[in-house]
Design an enzyme around this catalytic site. Structure first.
Site, PDB file in Angstrom:
ATOM      1  N   GLY A  72       0.817  -1.206   0.000  1.00 46.95           N
ATOM      2  CA  GLY A  72       0.000   0.000   0.000  1.00 46.95           C
ATOM      3  C   GLY A  72       0.854   1.260   0.000  1.00 46.95           C
ATOM      4  O   GLY A  72       0.539   2.245  -0.675  1.00 46.95           O
ATOM      5  N   THR A  73       1.937   1.224   0.746  1.00 51.92           N
ATOM      6  CA  THR A  73       2.822   2.388   0.830  1.00 51.92           C
ATOM      7  C   THR A  73       3.390   2.731  -0.545  1.00 51.92           C
ATOM      8  O   THR A  73       3.417   3.901  -0.944  1.00 51.92           O
ATOM      9  CB  THR A  73       3.966   2.101   1.829  1.00 51.92           C
ATOM     10  OG1 THR A  73       3.393   1.759   3.099  1.00 51.92           O
ATOM     11  CG2 THR A  73       4.893   3.287   1.980  1.00 51.92           C
ATOM     12  N   ASN A 151      -7.864   3.821   9.144  1.00 50.81           N
ATOM     13  CA  ASN A 151      -7.372   2.594   9.756  1.00 50.81           C
ATOM     14  C   ASN A 151      -7.593   2.541  11.262  1.00 50.81           C
ATOM     15  O   ASN A 151      -7.720   1.477  11.838  1.00 50.81           O
ATOM     16  CB  ASN A 151      -5.884   2.399   9.451  1.00 50.81           C
ATOM     17  CG  ASN A 151      -5.087   3.666   9.620  1.00 50.81           C
ATOM     18  OD1 ASN A 151      -5.323   4.654   8.928  1.00 50.81           O
ATOM     19  ND2 ASN A 151      -4.152   3.662  10.550  1.00 50.81           N
ATOM     20  N   GLN A 179      -7.759   0.255   3.688  1.00 52.76           N
ATOM     21  CA  GLN A 179      -8.657  -0.348   4.695  1.00 52.76           C
ATOM     22  C   GLN A 179     -10.066  -0.555   4.173  1.00 52.76           C
ATOM     23  O   GLN A 179     -10.888  -1.174   4.850  1.00 52.76           O
ATOM     24  CB  GLN A 179      -8.701   0.537   5.955  1.00 52.76           C
ATOM     25  CG  GLN A 179      -7.397   0.625   6.706  1.00 52.76           C
ATOM     26  CD  GLN A 179      -6.977  -0.704   7.357  1.00 52.76           C
ATOM     27  OE1 GLN A 179      -7.745  -1.658   7.447  1.00 52.76           O
ATOM     28  NE2 GLN A 179      -5.725  -0.774   7.798  1.00 52.76           N
ATOM     29  N   SER A 199      -3.620  -2.712  -0.465  1.00 52.82           N
ATOM     30  CA  SER A 199      -2.558  -3.568   0.070  1.00 52.82           C
ATOM     31  C   SER A 199      -3.104  -4.977   0.290  1.00 52.82           C
ATOM     32  O   SER A 199      -4.174  -5.137   0.881  1.00 52.82           O
ATOM     33  CB  SER A 199      -2.088  -2.978   1.401  1.00 52.82           C
ATOM     34  OG  SER A 199      -1.211  -3.877   2.032  1.00 52.82           O
ATOM     35  N   GLY A 200      -2.352  -5.979  -0.158  1.00 56.40           N
ATOM     36  CA  GLY A 200      -2.825  -7.363  -0.061  1.00 56.40           C
ATOM     37  C   GLY A 200      -2.976  -7.875   1.353  1.00 56.40           C
ATOM     38  O   GLY A 200      -3.918  -8.605   1.662  1.00 56.40           O
ATOM     39  N   HIS A 201      -2.038  -7.473   2.240  1.00 53.82           N
ATOM     40  CA  HIS A 201      -2.039  -8.117   3.552  1.00 53.82           C
ATOM     41  C   HIS A 201      -3.172  -7.668   4.474  1.00 53.82           C
ATOM     42  O   HIS A 201      -3.314  -8.177   5.581  1.00 53.82           O
ATOM     43  CB  HIS A 201      -0.665  -8.000   4.237  1.00 53.82           C
ATOM     44  CG  HIS A 201      -0.310  -6.656   4.777  1.00 53.82           C
ATOM     45  ND1 HIS A 201      -0.430  -6.354   6.113  1.00 53.82           N
ATOM     46  CD2 HIS A 201       0.183  -5.543   4.183  1.00 53.82           C
ATOM     47  CE1 HIS A 201      -0.011  -5.104   6.312  1.00 53.82           C
ATOM     48  NE2 HIS A 201       0.366  -4.598   5.157  1.00 53.82           N
ATOM     49  N   THR A 237      10.777  -7.317 -11.992  1.00 54.45           N
ATOM     50  CA  THR A 237      10.197  -8.620 -12.317  1.00 54.45           C
ATOM     51  C   THR A 237       8.976  -8.891 -11.450  1.00 54.45           C
ATOM     52  O   THR A 237       9.010  -8.671 -10.232  1.00 54.45           O
ATOM     53  CB  THR A 237      11.261  -9.732 -12.130  1.00 54.45           C
ATOM     54  OG1 THR A 237      12.356  -9.407 -12.987  1.00 54.45           O
ATOM     55  CG2 THR A 237      10.709 -11.103 -12.489  1.00 54.45           C
ATOM     56  N   CYS A 325       2.040   1.352  12.802  1.00 58.62           N
ATOM     57  CA  CYS A 325       3.270   2.109  12.610  1.00 58.62           C
ATOM     58  C   CYS A 325       3.498   3.107  13.736  1.00 58.62           C
ATOM     59  O   CYS A 325       4.603   3.564  13.950  1.00 58.62           O
ATOM     60  CB  CYS A 325       3.230   2.842  11.287  1.00 58.62           C
ATOM     61  SG  CYS A 325       2.667   1.793   9.977  1.00 58.62           S
TER      62      CYS A 325
HETATM   63  N1  PLP Z   1      -2.715   2.981   4.246  1.00 63.45           N
HETATM   64  C1  PLP Z   1      -3.502   2.563   5.243  1.00 63.45           C
HETATM   65  C2  PLP Z   1      -4.816   3.236   5.481  1.00 63.45           C
HETATM   66  C3  PLP Z   1      -3.084   1.508   6.067  1.00 63.45           C
HETATM   67  O1  PLP Z   1      -3.866   1.103   7.069  1.00 63.45           O
HETATM   68  C4  PLP Z   1      -1.836   0.900   5.813  1.00 63.45           C
HETATM   69  C5  PLP Z   1      -1.327  -0.177   6.682  1.00 63.45           C
HETATM   70  O2  PLP Z   1      -1.482  -0.132   7.904  1.00 63.45           O
HETATM   71  C6  PLP Z   1      -1.062   1.365   4.739  1.00 63.45           C
HETATM   72  C7  PLP Z   1      -1.536   2.404   3.973  1.00 63.45           C
HETATM   73  C8  PLP Z   1       0.262   0.768   4.402  1.00 63.45           C
HETATM   74  O3  PLP Z   1       0.099  -0.441   3.702  1.00 63.45           O
HETATM   75  P1  PLP Z   1       1.371  -1.414   3.526  1.00 63.45           P
HETATM   76  O4  PLP Z   1       1.644  -1.994   4.857  1.00 63.45           O
HETATM   77  O5  PLP Z   1       0.916  -2.448   2.542  1.00 63.45           O
HETATM   78  O6  PLP Z   1       2.471  -0.590   2.999  1.00 63.45           O
END
Ligand code: PLP
Length: 402
Positions: A72-73, A151, A179, A199-201, A237, A325
C-alpha cells in the site's frame, strides 16, 4: 500461548488457506520469469492475467487499470509522486489530518522539499467537510489525496463525492483505500476517482503485495523506472506467487463482502455493546459516523492504552492502540488529536479490528477478561487531577459515553 484471539486485522490479516494453496506451485514448479522468451517463463503470464482480472472485478475496474506493486505504501507514493512529477510547477497538495503515515509522513517530507500541504481537519466524529476541500483547491494544486476509510477509527470518507469536486476543478484525485477494499463494496466504474491504493495483507493475501488502480486515460509517471513490466508503469520482475495470491484473495473478498457487512458487523456491534454495558467511562470513537463494519476504536478513560494492550496480550488477545506504525510511541495518535478526543480518553484508546475468521467465542472471551484489566489499571492509574475514585466496584454497569 495456548489461546490466541486476533483482533488486529487492520494491522494485518491471516493469509487465507485457499490463497496459500494457490500460491504454492509458483515457488518451485512454475517459477519462470513471465518476460522470458521460452515456454517456461511464458506459461506464467496467463496466471498474472487471471489474477489481474480477479483484482479488477473486486473493485469494478478494467484489468488494464490495475498496476501490481509491493504494498500500500508503494501504491500511495507512486500516486503522489506521479502527480508532482507530471506538474512540476504545481507546489500544493491537499490531504487530511487523519491519513495513515504512508500519506501523512510523505506529505510532511514533501513540505521540506518546497511543497505546501493543506491538511483538512475533521470534527469530533472524525468526519470532514467536503466544502473545505473545494475551497482549498487552487491552480497550484497538483493532487488531492483522501483515504477511503480510516485505519484507526474506521470512518468512511465520501471519496466519490470528493472525486467529483476534483474533476470539476481539473485536479487529480487519489484515495488510499487500503482499509476499505474487501470490507465495503467498491465499484470504480461508478465514480471519478483517478487513482486508488490497495494492500494485499489487509485482505488475507501475504505481506509484500498490493496494487494501484489507475483510471484509463489518467496521465501517469511511473515511480519505479526500468523494465517494461506492468506495461511500463511499474518496473521490476513480477512477484508472480504473490500476484496470484492477491488474485485469489480478491476473489475470496468479492464473495465475502456480504459476510463482512453482516457477520463481522454483528460481532463488532456485540463487542461494543458488551464493553459499554460492562465498563464505565468508555467512549466509542466515531460511533455516529459511517464506519467500516470490522473496526471499533474504544477509549477507556483514566488508563494507558499501552498498558491495556500488554495485559490483553498476556491473555492471548491481540489489539492495537492505533496504526501499527505509530505503536511504540506514547503520544496519542494524530487521528484522535485531530478529533480532539479529550486527553484523559485519548491515552486509553484501543482499536479492535475483526475479520471473518473471528467468532462469537473470541468476543465473549474479550468481554470476560477486559473489565478486570481496566479495573486493575484504574486502581493504579497515574491520572491524578479530576480522576474519579476507582474502587472495587468501578467497573459497573453505567457507561459514560463522553
Ligand atoms: N494505508 C492505510 C490506510 C493503512 O492502514 C496501511 C497499513 O497499515 C497502509 C496504507 C500501508 O500499507 P502497507 O503496509 O501495505 O504498505
Amino acid at each position: 500461548m495456548e489461546k490466541v484471539v486476533y483482533l488486529d486485522n487492520n494491522a494485518t490479516t491471516q493469509v487465507a488457506e485457499e490463497v496459500k494453496i494457490e500460491m504454492d506451485k509458483f515457488f518451485s514448479k512454475l517459477y519462470g520469469n513471465p518476460s522470458s522468451m521460452h515456454f517456461f517463463g511464458g506459461q506464467v503470464q496467463k496466471y498474472i492475467d487471471e489474477a489481474r482480472e480477479k483484482v479488477a472485478k473486486l473493485i469494478g475496474a478494467e484489468p488494464s487499470e490495475i498496476i501490481f506493486t509491493s504494498c500500500g505504501t508503494e501504491s500511495n507514493s507512486t500516486a503522489i509522486y506521479s502527480a508532482i512529477r507530471l506538474f512540476p510547477h504545481k507546489k500544493h497538495i491537499i490531504t487530511t489530518s487523519v491519513e495513515h503515515p504512508a500519506i501523512f509522513n510523505l506529505c510532511k517530507y514533501l513540505e521540506t522539499q518546497g511543497y505546501r500541504v493543506t491538511y483538512i481537519g475533521v470534527d469530533e466524529n472524525g468526519m470532514l467537510d467536503i466544502s473545505e476541500i473545494e475551497k482549498a483547491i487552487s491552480s497550484d494544486t497538483a493532487i488531492v489525496s483522501v483515504m477511503w476509510a480510516n485505519n484507526e477509527i474506521g470512518v468512511i470518507y465520501p471519496v466519490e463525492e470528493i472525486a467529483d469536486v476534483c474533476k470539476k476543478k481539473g485536479v487529480l484525485f487519489h484515495t488510499d483505500a487500503v482499509q476499505a477494499v474487501g470490507k465495503i463494496p467498491i465499484n470504480m466504474s461508478l465514480n471519478k476517482i483517478d487513482m486508488l491504493s490497495v494492500s494485499g495483507h489487509k485482505l488475507h493475501a501475504p505481506k509484500g503485495i498490493g496494487f494501484l488502480y489507475l483510471r484509463k486515460g489518467t496521465p501517469f509517471v511511473p515511480f519505479l523506472i526500468g523494465g517494461h513490466q506492468e506495461r511500463g508503469r511499474r518496473a521490476g520482475t513480477e512477484n508472480v506467487p504473490y500476484i496470484v495470491g492477491l488474485g485469489k484473495a480478491c476473489e475470496l473478498a468479492y464473495k465475502n463482502i456480504e459476510l463482512e457487512n453482516t457477520y463481522v458487523r454483528k460481532l463488532r456491534d456485540m463487542l461494543e455493546e458488551g464493553i459499554i454495558s460492562k465498563i464505565d467511562y468508555v467512549r466509542i470513537n466515531s460511533k455516529n459516523a459511517l464506519r467500516l463494519p470490522n473496526t471499533t476504536s474504544v477509549s477507556f478513560g483514566y488508563v494507558e492504552g499501552e498498558s491495556i494492550l500488554l495485559m490483553l496480550s498476556e491473555k492471548g488477545i491481540c489489539a492495537s492502540t492505533g496504526s501499527a506504525c505509530s505503536s511504540g510511541s506514547l503520544e496519542p495518535s494524530h487521528v484522535l488529536m485531530a478529533m480532539k478526543v479529550p486527553m484523559i480518553y485519548a491515552h486509553g484508546t484501543v482499536r479492535f479490528s475483526l475479520s471473518i475468521y473471528n467468532t462469537e467465542d473470541d468476543i465473549n472471551y474479550l468481554l470476560e477478561v477486559l473489565p478486570t484489566i481496566i479495573k486493575r489499571l484504574r486502581e493504579i492509574s497515574p491520572f491524578g487531577e479530576g480522576k474519579p475514585i476507582f474502587g472495587i466496584d468501578s467497573c459497573n454497569n453505567h457507561s459514560h459515553n463522553h
